[in-house]
Design a protein around this motif. Sequence first.
Motif, PDB file in Angstrom:
ATOM      1  N   GLU A  76       0.699  -1.993  -0.087  1.00 41.73           N
ATOM      2  CA  GLU A  76      -0.216   0.025   0.029  1.00 41.73           C
ATOM      3  C   GLU A  76       0.845   0.978   0.109  1.00 41.73           C
ATOM      4  OE1 GLU A  76      -2.487  -0.849   3.539  1.00 41.73           O
ATOM      5  OE2 GLU A  76      -3.401  -2.207   2.651  1.00 41.73           O
ATOM      6  N   LEU A  77       2.370   1.197   0.322  1.00 36.69           N
ATOM      7  CA  LEU A  77       3.275   1.590   0.579  1.00 36.69           C
ATOM      8  C   LEU A  77       4.319   1.918   0.125  1.00 36.69           C
ATOM      9  CD1 LEU A  77       2.896   4.238   3.956  1.00 36.69           C
ATOM     10  CD2 LEU A  77       1.799   4.669   1.603  1.00 36.69           C
ATOM     11  N   ASP A  78       5.414   2.784  -1.623  1.00 33.84           N
ATOM     12  CA  ASP A  78       5.984   2.005  -1.917  1.00 33.84           C
ATOM     13  C   ASP A  78       7.221   2.399  -0.254  1.00 33.84           C
ATOM     14  OD1 ASP A  78       5.421   1.477  -4.340  1.00 33.84           O
ATOM     15  OD2 ASP A  78       4.940   3.456  -4.420  1.00 33.84           O
ATOM     16  N   ILE A  79       7.519   3.259  -0.665  1.00 32.42           N
ATOM     17  CA  ILE A  79       8.734   3.589   0.544  1.00 32.42           C
ATOM     18  C   ILE A  79       8.535   4.342   1.890  1.00 32.42           C
ATOM     19  CG2 ILE A  79      10.271   3.345  -1.743  1.00 32.42           C
ATOM     20  CD1 ILE A  79      10.028   6.647  -0.676  1.00 32.42           C
ATOM     21  N   PHE A  80      10.167   3.903   2.735  1.00 39.10           N
ATOM     22  CA  PHE A  80       9.809   4.788   3.800  1.00 39.10           C
ATOM     23  C   PHE A  80      11.602   5.457   4.532  1.00 39.10           C
ATOM     24  CE2 PHE A  80       9.478   5.117   8.720  1.00 39.10           C
ATOM     25  CZ  PHE A  80       8.663   6.459   8.630  1.00 39.10           C
ATOM     26  N   LEU A  81      10.791   6.818   4.381  1.00 40.70           N
ATOM     27  CA  LEU A  81      12.659   6.884   4.880  1.00 40.70           C
ATOM     28  C   LEU A  81      13.052   7.239   6.367  1.00 40.70           C
ATOM     29  CD1 LEU A  81      12.466  10.232   2.541  1.00 40.70           C
ATOM     30  CD2 LEU A  81      13.038   8.518   1.826  1.00 40.70           C
ATOM     31  N   GLY A  82      12.301   6.536   7.406  1.00 35.95           N
ATOM     32  CA  GLY A  82      12.359   6.977   8.687  1.00 35.95           C
ATOM     33  C   GLY A  82      12.669   5.857   9.158  1.00 35.95           C
ATOM     34  N   ASN A  83      13.024   4.828   8.489  1.00 39.96           N
ATOM     35  CA  ASN A  83      13.921   3.821   9.608  1.00 39.96           C
ATOM     36  C   ASN A  83      14.630   4.117  10.861  1.00 39.96           C
ATOM     37  OD1 ASN A  83      15.094   0.378   8.381  1.00 39.96           O
ATOM     38  ND2 ASN A  83      13.927   1.262  10.690  1.00 39.96           N
ATOM     39  N   VAL A  96      12.212  -8.114   7.493  1.00 42.95           N
ATOM     40  CA  VAL A  96      13.070  -7.899   7.094  1.00 42.95           C
ATOM     41  C   VAL A  96      14.003  -9.574   5.859  1.00 42.95           C
ATOM     42  CG1 VAL A  96      15.793  -7.628   6.008  1.00 42.95           C
ATOM     43  CG2 VAL A  96      14.033  -5.534   6.796  1.00 42.95           C
ATOM     44  N   GLU A  97      13.263  -9.818   7.851  1.00 39.92           N
ATOM     45  CA  GLU A  97      14.041 -11.200   7.293  1.00 39.92           C
ATOM     46  C   GLU A  97      12.746 -12.620   6.599  1.00 39.92           C
ATOM     47  OE1 GLU A  97      14.777 -12.876  11.757  1.00 39.92           O
ATOM     48  OE2 GLU A  97      15.908 -11.713  12.564  1.00 39.92           O
ATOM     49  N   LYS A  98      11.889 -11.902   6.790  1.00 39.28           N
ATOM     50  CA  LYS A  98      10.453 -12.719   5.893  1.00 39.28           C
ATOM     51  C   LYS A  98      10.230 -12.154   5.016  1.00 39.28           C
ATOM     52  CE  LYS A  98       7.455 -12.951  10.547  1.00 39.28           C
ATOM     53  NZ  LYS A  98       6.051 -12.475  11.225  1.00 39.28           N
ATOM     54  N   GLY A  99      10.774 -11.483   4.686  1.00 49.39           N
ATOM     55  CA  GLY A  99      11.344 -10.477   3.036  1.00 49.39           C
ATOM     56  C   GLY A  99      10.199  -9.642   3.058  1.00 49.39           C
ATOM     57  N   GLU A 100       9.512  -8.566   3.752  1.00 46.17           N
ATOM     58  CA  GLU A 100       8.292  -7.699   3.620  1.00 46.17           C
ATOM     59  C   GLU A 100       8.959  -6.866   3.476  1.00 46.17           C
ATOM     60  OE1 GLU A 100       5.472 -10.190   7.405  1.00 46.17           O
ATOM     61  OE2 GLU A 100       6.312  -8.462   7.564  1.00 46.17           O
ATOM     62  N   LEU A 101      10.203  -6.917   4.135  1.00 46.16           N
ATOM     63  CA  LEU A 101      10.542  -4.836   3.710  1.00 46.16           C
ATOM     64  C   LEU A 101      11.817  -5.564   3.268  1.00 46.16           C
ATOM     65  CD1 LEU A 101       9.826  -2.146   5.261  1.00 46.16           C
ATOM     66  CD2 LEU A 101      11.353  -2.822   6.720  1.00 46.16           C
ATOM     67  N   GLU A 102      12.195  -4.573   2.366  1.00 40.97           N
ATOM     68  CA  GLU A 102      13.756  -4.237   1.576  1.00 40.97           C
ATOM     69  C   GLU A 102      13.813  -2.718   2.431  1.00 40.97           C
ATOM     70  OE1 GLU A 102      13.279  -4.839  -2.297  1.00 40.97           O
ATOM     71  OE2 GLU A 102      12.669  -7.057  -2.188  1.00 40.97           O
ATOM     72  N   VAL A 103      15.584  -3.035   2.664  1.00 50.01           N
ATOM     73  CA  VAL A 103      16.716  -2.229   3.654  1.00 50.01           C
ATOM     74  C   VAL A 103      17.455  -1.525   2.054  1.00 50.01           C
ATOM     75  CG1 VAL A 103      18.330  -1.026   4.547  1.00 50.01           C
ATOM     76  CG2 VAL A 103      16.911  -2.533   5.310  1.00 50.01           C
ATOM     77  N   VAL A 232      13.793   1.999   3.217  1.00 50.27           N
ATOM     78  CA  VAL A 232      13.377   0.822   2.885  1.00 50.27           C
ATOM     79  C   VAL A 232      12.306   0.830   2.578  1.00 50.27           C
ATOM     80  CG1 VAL A 232      13.480   0.118   5.691  1.00 50.27           C
ATOM     81  CG2 VAL A 232      11.173   0.658   5.393  1.00 50.27           C
ATOM     82  N   ALA A 233      11.974  -0.111   1.540  1.00 54.56           N
ATOM     83  CA  ALA A 233      11.147  -0.035   0.626  1.00 54.56           C
ATOM     84  C   ALA A 233      10.392  -1.429   0.370  1.00 54.56           C
ATOM     85  CB  ALA A 233      11.540  -0.799  -1.076  1.00 54.56           C
ATOM     86  N   ARG A 234       9.189  -1.438  -0.410  1.00 57.61           N
ATOM     87  CA  ARG A 234       8.268  -2.639  -0.435  1.00 57.61           C
ATOM     88  C   ARG A 234       9.024  -3.786  -0.784  1.00 57.61           C
ATOM     89  NH1 ARG A 234       6.464  -3.254  -5.839  1.00 57.61           N
ATOM     90  NH2 ARG A 234       6.659  -1.436  -6.879  1.00 57.61           N
ATOM     91  N   PRO A 235       8.640  -4.827  -0.876  1.00 57.10           N
ATOM     92  CA  PRO A 235       9.320  -6.349  -2.310  1.00 57.10           C
ATOM     93  C   PRO A 235       9.444  -6.113  -3.305  1.00 57.10           C
ATOM     94  CG  PRO A 235       8.221  -6.745   0.124  1.00 57.10           C
ATOM     95  CD  PRO A 235       7.120  -5.942   0.275  1.00 57.10           C
ATOM     96  N   GLY A 236       9.958  -5.919  -3.518  1.00 56.19           N
ATOM     97  CA  GLY A 236       9.680  -6.179  -5.143  1.00 56.19           C
ATOM     98  C   GLY A 236      10.215  -4.881  -5.883  1.00 56.19           C
ATOM     99  N   PHE A 237      11.030  -3.354  -5.192  1.00 59.50           N
ATOM    100  CA  PHE A 237      10.577  -2.112  -5.261  1.00 59.50           C
ATOM    101  C   PHE A 237      11.652  -1.738  -6.395  1.00 59.50           C
ATOM    102  CE2 PHE A 237      11.948   2.269  -4.700  1.00 59.50           C
ATOM    103  CZ  PHE A 237      10.320   3.108  -5.549  1.00 59.50           C
ATOM    104  N   ALA A 238      12.457  -2.052  -5.826  1.00 58.62           N
ATOM    105  CA  ALA A 238      13.907  -1.735  -6.486  1.00 58.62           C
ATOM    106  C   ALA A 238      13.689  -2.871  -8.030  1.00 58.62           C
ATOM    107  CB  ALA A 238      15.133  -2.837  -5.595  1.00 58.62           C
TER     108      ALA A 238
END
Length: 312
Positions: A76-83, A96-103, A232-238
């Motif tokens: 529902e979101l692509d990125i977050f600049l505040g991790n 990150v371990e579950k692949g739900e988020l990419e740094v 950080v970004a959603r999975p597959g964003f890159a």
Amino acid sequence: MIKLLQTTAALSLLLAGTAMAKEPASCQTVRYSDPGWTDISSTNALLKTVLGPLGYQADIKTLSVPITFRGVAGDELDIFLGNWMPTQTAIVDPMVEKGELEVLKVNLSGNRFTLAVPDYVAEAGVTSFDDLAKNADKFDHTIYGIEAGASVNQNMLRMIKDDAFGLGDWKLVESSEQGMLSQVQRAERSDKWVVFPAWEPHPMNTEYKLTYLKDGDEYFGPNMGSAEVRTVARPGFAEDCPNLTKLLKNMTFSVDLENAMMSRILTDGISADEAAKEAIGKHPELLDEWLAGVTTFEGEPGLAAVKGKLGL
């Protein structure tokens, strides 16, 4: 010779096509969030200021940190600049371990995030987490926090639940960044004792005379909450949006840059968008770093497009 020329021409066309290849239309609108923190409003605005001239649109929603991370994981979101790390470790590492988020990268370092007190309280002997319980009555057994659900609040609630530092009978008042700072300001006017989470970059470090407390490593990290902020970004964003990813991996901020912007927003009352344009106008060299190898959505050179649109 003819075959060589034909091969060379074909290769040139292929390379040209690759250089001009566009990202899918789904990448043109960049969905990200603002948790109501002025530092993230500042970096969000810097990104927005660059996205527009590149032919992208910024879709920024005001969401709490937990909802933001769920939104990124749920596409529902692509990125977050505040991790903020390590403050958000308990939330982010499992994702990150579950692949739900990419740094994607660390966008800010040299900052810190832990509990603080006004200098006059430190001068009276409170310089460590261990000093809080000894002076519980002066603090009214209360810590003033930011918005409910924020990771720092969760850390403080865990600290109270664990009875760490003898704080088991304390309470956390959850408010907002501005609500918390208003409480600090009221306390300072009458020399009352107050303890609250403080961080930098933030104008509070120059507007208030405060002391960061030591020995809270277990809950806030070492070196008085020494921290870094990540994109950080959603999975597959890159893979989906390589040009945007290049931009985001290029974008690094500084404590001084954000402090100046936040002061203009909080003290002078200008908008985050105005502060971002002003900051880039004063430091146009930032664009050289941020836009290296980045194109517009249509595949044209990005640096020239942004400088042209911003009149730099």
